[in-house]
Design a protein around this motif. Structure first.
Motif, PDB file in Angstrom:
ATOM      1  N   LEU A 162     103.411  48.421  13.522  1.00  0.00           N
ATOM      2  CA  LEU A 162     104.042  49.364  14.825  1.00  0.00           C
ATOM      3  C   LEU A 162     104.366  51.038  14.394  1.00  0.00           C
ATOM      4  CD1 LEU A 162     105.416  49.170  17.477  1.00  0.00           C
ATOM      5  CD2 LEU A 162     107.523  48.591  16.309  1.00  0.00           C
ATOM      6  N   ALA A 163     104.800  51.210  12.964  1.00  0.00           N
ATOM      7  CA  ALA A 163     105.183  52.536  12.683  1.00  0.00           C
ATOM      8  C   ALA A 163     103.790  53.355  12.809  1.00  0.00           C
ATOM      9  CB  ALA A 163     105.503  52.668  11.412  1.00  0.00           C
ATOM     10  N   ARG A 164     102.835  52.601  12.351  1.00  0.00           N
ATOM     11  CA  ARG A 164     101.387  53.576  12.543  1.00  0.00           C
ATOM     12  C   ARG A 164     101.105  54.025  13.732  1.00  0.00           C
ATOM     13  NH1 ARG A 164      98.656  57.112  10.039  1.00  0.00           N
ATOM     14  NH2 ARG A 164      96.212  57.036   9.890  1.00  0.00           N
ATOM     15  N   LEU A 165     101.383  52.936  14.646  1.00  0.00           N
ATOM     16  CA  LEU A 165     100.963  53.490  16.079  1.00  0.00           C
ATOM     17  C   LEU A 165     102.094  54.261  16.782  1.00  0.00           C
ATOM     18  CD1 LEU A 165     100.129  49.634  17.544  1.00  0.00           C
ATOM     19  CD2 LEU A 165      98.648  51.768  16.930  1.00  0.00           C
ATOM     20  N   MET A 166     103.235  54.216  16.682  1.00  0.00           N
ATOM     21  CA  MET A 166     104.120  54.872  17.045  1.00  0.00           C
ATOM     22  C   MET A 166     104.328  56.362  16.505  1.00  0.00           C
ATOM     23  SD  MET A 166     107.567  52.415  17.686  1.00  0.00           S
ATOM     24  CE  MET A 166     108.406  53.652  18.031  1.00  0.00           C
ATOM     25  N   ARG A 171      97.196  58.527  20.270  1.00  0.00           N
ATOM     26  CA  ARG A 171      95.944  58.572  19.259  1.00  0.00           C
ATOM     27  C   ARG A 171      95.587  56.882  19.432  1.00  0.00           C
ATOM     28  NH1 ARG A 171      92.559  56.820  15.079  1.00  0.00           N
ATOM     29  NH2 ARG A 171      92.545  58.452  13.298  1.00  0.00           N
ATOM     30  N   VAL A 172      94.247  56.823  19.625  1.00  0.00           N
ATOM     31  CA  VAL A 172      93.477  55.403  19.641  1.00  0.00           C
ATOM     32  C   VAL A 172      93.233  55.182  18.379  1.00  0.00           C
ATOM     33  CG1 VAL A 172      91.818  54.011  20.657  1.00  0.00           C
ATOM     34  CG2 VAL A 172      93.031  55.691  22.161  1.00  0.00           C
ATOM     35  N   PHE A 173      93.898  53.917  17.809  1.00  0.00           N
ATOM     36  CA  PHE A 173      93.079  53.442  16.501  1.00  0.00           C
ATOM     37  C   PHE A 173      92.364  52.245  16.784  1.00  0.00           C
ATOM     38  CE2 PHE A 173      97.274  55.299  15.379  1.00  0.00           C
ATOM     39  CZ  PHE A 173      97.058  56.088  14.602  1.00  0.00           C
ATOM     40  N   THR A 174      91.190  52.351  15.962  1.00  0.00           N
ATOM     41  CA  THR A 174      90.123  51.036  15.931  1.00  0.00           C
ATOM     42  C   THR A 174      90.899  49.951  14.938  1.00  0.00           C
ATOM     43  OG1 THR A 174      88.927  51.852  13.854  1.00  0.00           O
ATOM     44  CG2 THR A 174      88.176  52.660  16.170  1.00  0.00           C
ATOM     45  N   ARG A 175      90.614  48.732  15.339  1.00  0.00           N
ATOM     46  CA  ARG A 175      90.905  47.558  14.332  1.00  0.00           C
ATOM     47  C   ARG A 175      90.714  48.180  12.861  1.00  0.00           C
ATOM     48  NH1 ARG A 175      89.481  45.807  19.054  1.00  0.00           N
ATOM     49  NH2 ARG A 175      91.067  44.361  20.009  1.00  0.00           N
ATOM     50  N   GLU A 176      89.286  48.700  12.624  1.00  0.00           N
ATOM     51  CA  GLU A 176      88.868  48.878  11.128  1.00  0.00           C
ATOM     52  C   GLU A 176      89.934  50.006  10.688  1.00  0.00           C
ATOM     53  OE1 GLU A 176      87.119  48.992  13.827  1.00  0.00           O
ATOM     54  OE2 GLU A 176      85.628  46.841  13.416  1.00  0.00           O
ATOM     55  N   GLU A 177      90.319  51.033  11.342  1.00  0.00           N
ATOM     56  CA  GLU A 177      91.135  52.014  10.922  1.00  0.00           C
ATOM     57  C   GLU A 177      92.537  51.622  10.670  1.00  0.00           C
ATOM     58  OE1 GLU A 177      89.773  56.025  13.066  1.00  0.00           O
ATOM     59  OE2 GLU A 177      91.111  54.812  14.139  1.00  0.00           O
ATOM     60  N   LEU A 178      93.095  50.525  11.548  1.00  0.00           N
ATOM     61  CA  LEU A 178      94.372  49.980  11.273  1.00  0.00           C
ATOM     62  C   LEU A 178      94.435  49.096  10.053  1.00  0.00           C
ATOM     63  CD1 LEU A 178      95.622  48.962  14.831  1.00  0.00           C
ATOM     64  CD2 LEU A 178      96.606  50.791  13.530  1.00  0.00           C
ATOM     65  N   ALA A 209     107.155  46.259  25.016  1.00  0.00           N
ATOM     66  CA  ALA A 209     105.840  46.406  24.259  1.00  0.00           C
ATOM     67  C   ALA A 209     104.835  47.077  25.394  1.00  0.00           C
ATOM     68  CB  ALA A 209     105.351  44.809  24.083  1.00  0.00           C
ATOM     69  N   ARG A 210     105.021  46.881  26.747  1.00  0.00           N
ATOM     70  CA  ARG A 210     104.036  47.548  27.522  1.00  0.00           C
ATOM     71  C   ARG A 210     103.704  48.910  27.277  1.00  0.00           C
ATOM     72  NH1 ARG A 210     106.596  44.273  31.475  1.00  0.00           N
ATOM     73  NH2 ARG A 210     107.980  46.326  32.317  1.00  0.00           N
ATOM     74  N   ASP A 211     104.837  49.928  27.090  1.00  0.00           N
ATOM     75  CA  ASP A 211     105.004  51.163  26.470  1.00  0.00           C
ATOM     76  C   ASP A 211     104.452  51.482  25.179  1.00  0.00           C
ATOM     77  OD1 ASP A 211     105.834  51.853  29.043  1.00  0.00           O
ATOM     78  OD2 ASP A 211     108.164  51.805  28.508  1.00  0.00           O
ATOM     79  N   VAL A 212     104.622  50.780  24.279  1.00  0.00           N
ATOM     80  CA  VAL A 212     104.469  50.817  22.651  1.00  0.00           C
ATOM     81  C   VAL A 212     103.064  50.620  22.226  1.00  0.00           C
ATOM     82  CG1 VAL A 212     105.441  50.457  20.488  1.00  0.00           C
ATOM     83  CG2 VAL A 212     107.013  50.413  22.407  1.00  0.00           C
ATOM     84  N   ILE A 213     102.620  49.457  22.635  1.00  0.00           N
ATOM     85  CA  ILE A 213     101.440  49.083  22.455  1.00  0.00           C
ATOM     86  C   ILE A 213     100.331  48.746  23.439  1.00  0.00           C
ATOM     87  CG2 ILE A 213      99.887  47.463  20.989  1.00  0.00           C
ATOM     88  CD1 ILE A 213     102.451  46.881  19.275  1.00  0.00           C
ATOM     89  N   ARG A 214      99.362  49.533  23.793  1.00  0.00           N
ATOM     90  CA  ARG A 214      98.355  49.529  24.767  1.00  0.00           C
ATOM     91  C   ARG A 214      97.170  49.204  24.126  1.00  0.00           C
ATOM     92  NH1 ARG A 214      95.177  53.133  27.568  1.00  0.00           N
ATOM     93  NH2 ARG A 214      96.214  55.023  26.523  1.00  0.00           N
ATOM     94  N   THR A 215      96.349  48.257  24.705  1.00  0.00           N
ATOM     95  CA  THR A 215      94.904  47.896  24.420  1.00  0.00           C
ATOM     96  C   THR A 215      94.007  48.772  24.958  1.00  0.00           C
ATOM     97  OG1 THR A 215      95.580  45.536  24.087  1.00  0.00           O
ATOM     98  CG2 THR A 215      93.292  46.104  24.096  1.00  0.00           C
ATOM     99  N   VAL A 216      92.978  49.389  24.114  1.00  0.00           N
ATOM    100  CA  VAL A 216      91.830  50.078  24.644  1.00  0.00           C
ATOM    101  C   VAL A 216      90.898  49.360  24.389  1.00  0.00           C
ATOM    102  CG1 VAL A 216      90.667  52.457  24.464  1.00  0.00           C
ATOM    103  CG2 VAL A 216      93.270  52.389  24.026  1.00  0.00           C
ATOM    104  N   ARG A 217      90.453  48.911  25.739  1.00  0.00           N
ATOM    105  CA  ARG A 217      89.139  47.894  25.497  1.00  0.00           C
ATOM    106  C   ARG A 217      88.181  48.228  24.786  1.00  0.00           C
ATOM    107  NH1 ARG A 217      88.874  43.238  28.280  1.00  0.00           N
ATOM    108  NH2 ARG A 217      90.654  43.917  29.556  1.00  0.00           N
ATOM    109  N   VAL A 219      87.621  49.228  21.851  1.00  0.00           N
ATOM    110  CA  VAL A 219      88.043  50.414  20.960  1.00  0.00           C
ATOM    111  C   VAL A 219      89.180  49.830  19.988  1.00  0.00           C
ATOM    112  CG1 VAL A 219      88.640  52.626  20.229  1.00  0.00           C
ATOM    113  CG2 VAL A 219      87.483  52.137  22.399  1.00  0.00           C
ATOM    114  N   GLY A 220      90.234  49.472  20.446  1.00  0.00           N
ATOM    115  CA  GLY A 220      91.462  49.342  19.563  1.00  0.00           C
ATOM    116  C   GLY A 220      92.845  49.244  20.360  1.00  0.00           C
ATOM    117  N   TYR A 221      93.843  50.007  19.824  1.00  0.00           N
ATOM    118  CA  TYR A 221      95.067  50.144  20.252  1.00  0.00           C
ATOM    119  C   TYR A 221      95.763  51.359  20.127  1.00  0.00           C
ATOM    120  CZ  TYR A 221      94.943  45.089  19.714  1.00  0.00           C
ATOM    121  OH  TYR A 221      94.337  43.865  19.724  1.00  0.00           O
ATOM    122  N   THR A 222      96.669  51.785  20.903  1.00  0.00           N
ATOM    123  CA  THR A 222      97.529  52.979  21.006  1.00  0.00           C
ATOM    124  C   THR A 222      98.853  52.781  21.391  1.00  0.00           C
ATOM    125  OG1 THR A 222      97.227  55.136  21.860  1.00  0.00           O
ATOM    126  CG2 THR A 222      96.570  53.636  23.101  1.00  0.00           C
ATOM    127  N   ALA A 223      99.581  53.550  20.982  1.00  0.00           N
ATOM    128  CA  ALA A 223     101.172  53.887  21.344  1.00  0.00           C
ATOM    129  C   ALA A 223     101.097  54.867  22.833  1.00  0.00           C
ATOM    130  CB  ALA A 223     101.870  54.100  20.477  1.00  0.00           C
TER     131      ALA A 223
END
Length: 228
Positions: A162-166, A171-178, A209-217, A219-223
């Protein structure tokens, strides 16, 4: 020599437990070993280790049940599971119950020690300011997350994810980057680990969670940074 703290190792295969003890001791950790689930649970409650290395296939109580009881009691000591099979069900169940990482047998003891050190090193990164996205605030120094002012309990890995995303809204992080930045190892470990932890964090944050973790289909995840 125990300046790095005590690690609890619970494994009924004594040669494996002795090997893990040897490698952890060489790195300056104190090590306490148990060989069954009930003994491991009691030791975790009594000794308050800095981390637990917990076999899943234990006599008495299996590793997932030990983890569940610790988490239910509010004990969020970092847990690395050992599993004898490369079985996704085992791994996912363990992570959903609050485990922080897993290693599949047979494993490299050097890799296991590296995982323990990486897990503990993440908990020392406390210089960042308080992060806020929507109704969620995250305080790295206190390792605390609040949702609308109410405290939420996260595992060490859930907190760091969560800290990494927030820390980088928008910034969109791929799963591999996370995997590389949060878990500290390469993508061969399986990106499903990231998805399971994201689902766990979302469940604990609830509607926020809707505001904090969004799925980018694809690709990965972003806050969410609030941008249109």
């Amino acid at each position: 020599m125990t300046e790095k703290g005590l690690v609890l190792v619970v494994d009924d295969e004594r040669p494996i437990a002795d090997l893990v003890r040897l490698y952890l001791s060489r790195e300056g950790f104190g090590v306490h070993v148990e060989h069954d689930g009930l003994g491991g649970l009691a030791a975790a409650q009594r000794l308050r280790p800095v981390a637990c290395v917990l076999d899943i296939g234990l006599p008495g109580l299996d590793g997932t049940e030990v983890c569940r009881r610790l988490r239910d009691a509010g004990d969020w000591t970092p847990i690395i599971f050992l599993t004898a099979r490369d079985d996704e069900v085992d791994r996912i169940v363990g992570l959903e119950l609050g485990g922080d990482d897993y290693v599949t047998k047979p494993f490299s003891p050097r890799e296991l020690v590296a995982r323990v050190k990486a897990l503990l090193r993440r908990g020392l990164l406390t210089s960042s300011p308080v992060l806020r996205v929507g109704a969620v605030s995250l305080d790295p120094a206190r390792r605390r997350v609040l949702v609308s002012g109410e405290s939420v309990s996260l595992t060490s890995t859930e907190f760091d994810l969560l800290a990494r995303l927030m820390g980088r809204p928008g910034r969109v992080f791929t799963r591999e980057e996370l995997l590389a930045s949060v878990w500290g190892y390469a993508a061969h470990a399986g990106t499903r680990t990231v998805d399971v932890h994201v689902a766990q964090v979302r469940g604990k944050l609830g509607d926020a969670a809707r505001d904090v973790i969004r799925t980018v289909r694809g690709v990965g995840y972003t806050a969410d940074d609030g941008a249109p």
